[in-house]
Every structure is written in structure tokens, then in C-alpha cells.
Design a protein around this motif. Structure first.
Motif, PDB file in Angstrom:
ATOM      1  N   CYS A  56      13.248 -55.207   3.497  1.00 11.66           N
ATOM      2  CA  CYS A  56      11.922 -55.683   3.110  1.00 11.66           C
ATOM      3  C   CYS A  56      11.621 -57.019   3.775  1.00 11.66           C
ATOM      4  N   ASP A  57      10.402 -57.478   3.482  1.00 11.55           N
ATOM      5  CA  ASP A  57      10.028 -58.837   3.853  1.00 11.55           C
ATOM      6  C   ASP A  57      10.583 -59.749   2.763  1.00 11.55           C
ATOM      7  N   GLY A  58      11.881 -59.620   2.491  1.00  8.69           N
ATOM      8  CA  GLY A  58      12.668 -60.368   1.538  1.00  8.69           C
ATOM      9  C   GLY A  58      12.226 -60.222   0.093  1.00  8.69           C
ATOM     10  N   PRO A  59      13.165 -59.998  -0.835  1.00  5.89           N
ATOM     11  CA  PRO A  59      14.560 -59.598  -0.566  1.00  5.89           C
ATOM     12  C   PRO A  59      14.700 -58.089  -0.406  1.00  5.89           C
ATOM     13  N   ASN A  60      15.827 -57.691   0.194  1.00  2.00           N
ATOM     14  CA  ASN A  60      16.128 -56.276   0.350  1.00  2.00           C
ATOM     15  C   ASN A  60      16.670 -55.697  -0.955  1.00  2.00           C
ATOM     16  N   HIS A  61      16.785 -54.346  -1.002  1.00  2.84           N
ATOM     17  CA  HIS A  61      17.251 -53.692  -2.223  1.00  2.84           C
ATOM     18  C   HIS A  61      18.266 -52.603  -1.901  1.00  2.84           C
ATOM     19  N   LEU A  62      19.312 -52.536  -2.732  1.00  2.00           N
ATOM     20  CA  LEU A  62      20.291 -51.457  -2.673  1.00  2.00           C
ATOM     21  C   LEU A  62      20.181 -50.638  -3.957  1.00  2.00           C
ATOM     22  N   PHE A  63      19.961 -49.336  -3.791  1.00  2.00           N
ATOM     23  CA  PHE A  63      19.824 -48.434  -4.924  1.00  2.00           C
ATOM     24  C   PHE A  63      21.010 -47.465  -4.959  1.00  2.00           C
ATOM     25  N   ARG A  64      21.667 -47.399  -6.108  1.00  2.00           N
ATOM     26  CA  ARG A  64      22.798 -46.498  -6.275  1.00  2.00           C
ATOM     27  C   ARG A  64      22.319 -45.162  -6.835  1.00  2.00           C
ATOM     28  N   ASN A  65      22.771 -44.108  -6.204  1.00  2.25           N
ATOM     29  CA  ASN A  65      22.450 -42.751  -6.631  1.00  2.25           C
ATOM     30  C   ASN A  65      23.320 -42.401  -7.838  1.00  2.25           C
TER      31      ASN A  65
END
Length: 517
Positions: free
Chosen positions: A124-133
Motif C-alpha cells: 500500500c501507500d503505507g502501511p502494508n498488510h499481511l492477511f493469514r488464511n
């Protein structure tokens, strides 16, 4: 070499002469690709923010059919579940992925926690995201826990196990629109507990991480068995090739070999594609730019640790603004072709398709491709989404709808194919990212592909490796696993997908489908 004399061009010219209309109006039945966006149920527009679109393929529900995630900084992101019949449905329950208030850029799937389910990283244009399945039952935002929420403007991210511990690490390529020399790329090392540590300062020369990065690709450029890193930078900063030198330096060592290998090549770099387009046993590099595109042919297989620029003689450097790029064998002949997204302010200029002529050169087949979308093209990702043996692609554009192009199998009809999907074990990351597969054809041609997650620009292609067979058969398939061992498979059926696990894993459709040596 005179490109106009190639057999491929002669065939395309013959096709175009079947009807007497300008090339942009060639009858639809001659197009190599068909726009099936509406028929498949895809409807997403990207916004006008940072020039990166996010398009990622991955089988998130493990039903054997690739699903599709698309970002938008105009409205909500969308996760489309494949219904295994060429159509998709929106997974409305996954509200956490929509991120309507965020300016989303790139996307890539990876099983970062080795639980067998693909997770999702959105830049992203800050912050990024981590999604757990959550094992197919939804998604959890684990950004804070994992400590990978880089707050800079991120163009794309790519995963690889650079230290061989069986855990996927993450490289985030950043771009500062206000100060193009200020945005540091970030290298996160997995700790094996679902968390990461920023090891950029301990592993890389931070001065060379400050360029305005658009794209990145992990690859074993020198054929030594570990994962090196290539970063494409804008504004003539120069691209950076980081060679993996192993442990030491108080941590893990990478050295900048860009100048020594000829990989530096300053341009206004945007997209990246890596593949063995000349079938000589090493990975070549193609990157896009403003008004020039660059093809670097690897000389590693010939015993030289470097690259030769062959852009002009290959015929793949249109004087346009190029963005996302992908090597893709559109006709299943075993020679990788090249697709390039074009951002154009000129009427009539669109995305390009270059067909491999098997002699180091390519032919421009854009007007016959059916995938020469006009406008501000940015990203592209590939997958055989309908499982018919012909590789398809999805393309994104700035302030334009994503387009899904189905490969009709028109060019190369009758050519065979083989698809290989790998699975890791206790010493190898779950999807065997970083493994290399060699397909030996009965006509003597040897094809090389590598498992990667994160490619081109803001894109994630299907991790299955696709091999065109032409009219030949398969004599054997050799897998080089990330931990250094190799397996050989014999007696494989053609025109089929085969799944293999490393020697510690037994898959129901893995070792039973061939003989392992």
C-alpha cells in the motif's frame, strides 16, 4: 538479424492477409486471446494513485482452481473465488480484505506460516498488510503481530527463503514520490514463529536500497542453488543485483554485483520479467522503462558470470512507456514469449505481445493478440485459470478496469503441455518457492522454470510451472529442491498437471504418477 524474415512473422502476415482491413480491426476469430472479463464475472476498477495495480493468482481454498485477488484504491478490493468452470464469484464474507479506506497497490499470495493455506500480502501507500488464511474459513490481519507493516509507499513485494531455513522471507520494494532517493527497500527475515525481523542493515548495503524501486524478483541468477535478488529502480538510479553469499557478516551476506555483471543498466525502470527465453539453462532478465525496454541475456550457462544486453537485436524495445512484463509461452511450443503492459497517451498504442522466434529474436504480434488493451496499462499476472492447458493472463491499468484474457489456443493448436506444482516438507517451505524444474523433451530441448511468488509489477502469478511441449513428448522431469537435493520423475502423462512433494512428503497424486530416482 532481419526480424521480418522469421517463419513466425511470415505466419502472422499470412493470417493478417486473410481479411483486408487495418491490423487493429482484424476479425475477432483470429485473436490469440479473448477478453472474458464480463463473462467470468470480474468487475474491478483501479484508481489513479501510485502507478501500481495489484493482481494475484492463488488457490486459496485448495480446490485445485486458481482464485484471483484484485486491488483498488478507488473502491474495495475483491477476492474472486474460481468456480472451476471459467467463472468467478466474489467472496463477500471476506470483508477484512476489502480495505476500502486504503490506497492499495500490489498483491501476492504466499504460505508464510507453512500451514498449507495461501496467505496474502497487500502493498500500500503505507502501511502494508499481511492477511493469514484461516484454513479457508476467512482471513485475519496479522500485520502487527508479524511486524511486516512497512509504512512507506510500496510498489510490490516478493517472497523467498534466502537463508534456506524452510521459512519464507520477504523483500518489500519501496518508492518515495516526494524524494525518490529516500525510500529504503526492506528485507524481512522470518523467525519461524509467524514473526519477522527487519535485517536490511545487516544484510544489504543500505545506500543501494534507497533507490525509487518499482519491481523486484528473487531468482538464482548464477545457478549456485540459492536465492539472489534483483531490484528494478526508476529515475536512472540503476537496478541492483544482490548476490547471495551465505552466512557471515554477523548475519547473512549479500553483495552488490550489478556493475560487475552488467545488470546495473540505469533506466526509468518499472517492471521485471525473468525467464530462460533462449532455453540455454539460465535465467534472463527483461525490464521495462520509459521509451526503452531492456533485455539482458544471461551468459552463465556459457561460463560467464554476467549478462549481455540484446534488446535491439531481439526486437523487444518499443519506444513507449512500459510497465508490467511477463514471460509466457502462449502457443505451448516450449519457447517463452513476452507480454508487456503499455501506458500510452497516444491513440492506438496498447499492450504488446512478442512471440519467440526460437533464434534469439521476437516478433511483434500485438495486433493479432486480442490482448492489446489500449490505455494506461500497468500490471499483469499469468495463470491457466480455466485449466485447459493454455496460459491466460489478467492485466490492470491506471484508472481502468482489470481485464481477464483467456488464451484460446489458436496459435500452436495441437501442441502439448505439462504443468508441475511442488510441495515442500520440514526443510523446505510449503510451496517449494525457489525450486527449479527442468523438463527434458523427447526432441532434446530442455526447459527451465523456477517457483516464485511475486513477479512483474505489483503482481503474483500462479506458482504452478507451465511447460509447452510442442509436438514432442516428455522423457524426464528433474526437480532441484531448495535444500540442494534433486528428484527425477519418469513416465509422466502429457497434457496434465503433476504435483510432487520433496522426498519427505507423500502426495496422493505425486510420486505415484512417476518413478523417482
Amino acid at each position: 538479424m532481419p526480424i521480418c524474415s522469421t517463419p513466425r512473422v511470415a505466419k502472422l502476415m499470412a493470417l493478417s492477409l486473410l481479411i483486408f482491413v487495418p491490423s487493429r480491426m482484424v476479425a475477432r476469430e483470429l485473436d490469440l486471446f479473448e477478453d472474458v472479463t464480463a463473462a467470468a464475472g470480474i468487475e474491478v476498477n483501479h484508481g489513479v494513485g501510485h502507478p501500481t495495480t495489484g493482481q494475484a493468482w492463488g488457490d486459496v481454498d485448495r480446490d485445485g482452481c486458481p482464485d484471483l485477488f484484485l486491488t483498488s484504491d478507488r473502491s474495495a478490493n475483491r477476492l474472486y473465488r474460481s468456480q472451476c468452470d471459467g467463472t468467478f464469484e466474489v467472496l463477500e464474507a471476506d470483508d477484512v480484505l476489502q480495505m476500502a479506506a486504503s490506497r492499495d497497490k500490489g498483491a501476492v499470495f504466499a504460505d508464510y506460516d507453512n500451514d498449507g493455506w495461501l496467505d496474502l500480502y497487500v502493498s500500500c501507500d503505507g502501511p502494508n498488510h499481511l492477511f493469514r488464511n484461516l484454513a479457508g474459513a476467512g482471513w485475519e490481519d496479522v500485520t502487527a503481530t508479524a511486524a511486516v507493516g512497512d509504512a512507506r509507499t510500496t510498489s510490490m513485494a516478493a517472497w523467498a527463503d534466502f537463508n534456506g531455513d524452510g521459512q519464507l522471507d520477504l523483500l518489500v520494494a519501496n518508492y518515495d514520490e516526494e524524494d525518490t532517493l529516500a525510500a529504503r527497500d526492506t528485507l524481512y527475515e522470518a523467525q519461524g514463529t509467524g514473526t519477522f525481523v527487519d535485517v536490511t542493515a545487516a544484510t544489504l548495503d543500505e545506500v543501494r536500497t534507497l533507490g525509487p524501486a518499482f519491481a523486484t524478483r528473487w531468482l538464482d541468477w548464477d545457478n549456485d542453488g540459492d536465492q539472489d535478488l534483483y531490484v528494478v529502480n526508476d529515475k536512472l538510479f540503476g537496478n541492483v543485483l544482490w548476490q547471495n553469499n551465505g552466512p557471515g557478516c554477523g548475519g547473512w551476506c549479500f553483495s552488490n554485483v550489478s556493475l560487475a555483471t552488467g545488470a546495473h543498466r540505469p533506466v526509468d525502470g518499472m517492471g521485471i520479467a525473468a525467464g530462460d527465453y533462449d532455453n540455454d539453462g539460465d535465467l534472463d532478465l527483461y525490464f521495462s522503462s520509459s521509451l526503452e525496454q531492456v533485455l539482458l541475456r544471461s551468459e552463465v550457462a556459457q561460463g560467464t558470470a554476467g549478462f549481455a544486453e540484446v534488446s535491439e537485436e531481439a526486437g523487444v524495445t518499443p519506444e513507449l512507456i512500459g510497465w508490467g512484463a511477463q514471460f509466457i509461452d502462449v502457443d505451448n511450443d516450449g519457447w517463452q514469449d513476452l507480454y508487456l503492459a503499455i501506458m500510452s497517451w497516444t491513440l492506438g498504442e496498447g499492450n504488446r505481445l512478442f512471440l519467440n522466434d526460437h533464434n534469439g529474436a521476437f516478433s511483434d504480434a500485438s495486433s493479432l493478440s486480442g490482448a492489446d488493451a489500449l490505455g494506461w496499462g500497468l500490471g499483469v499476472a499469468v495463470s491457466d485459470f480455466d485449466r485447459d492447458g493454455w496460459v491466460d493472463l489478467v492485466a490492470g491499468g491506471l484508472s481502468e478496469p482489470y481485464l481477464l484474457f483467456r488464451n484460446r489456443g489458436f496459435l500452436g493448436a495441437g501442441n502439448g503441455w505439462l504443468r508441475v506444482r511442488l510441495s515442500g516438507g520440514t526443510e523446505i517451505n510449503r510451496d517449494a518457492v525457489g525450486a527449479r524444474v527442468w523438463v527434458h523433451r523427447t526432441d532434446g530441448l530442455v526447459l527451465l522454470r523456477d517457483v516464485r511468488t511475486g513477479s512483474s509489477l505489483g503482481a503474483g502469478s500462479d506458482m504452478a510451472m507451465h511447460f509447452g511441449l510442442g509436438m514432442a513428448g516428455v522423457s524426464r522431469v528433474v526437480v532441484e529442491w531448495p535444500h540442494g537435493e534433486s528428484s527425477t520423475f519418469l513416465g509422466l502423462a502429457e497434457n496434465a498437471e503433476h504435483s510432487f512433494g520433496d522426498p519427505e512428503v507423500i502426495l496422493s497424486n505425486g510420486f505415484e504418477s512417476g518413478v523417482v530416482e
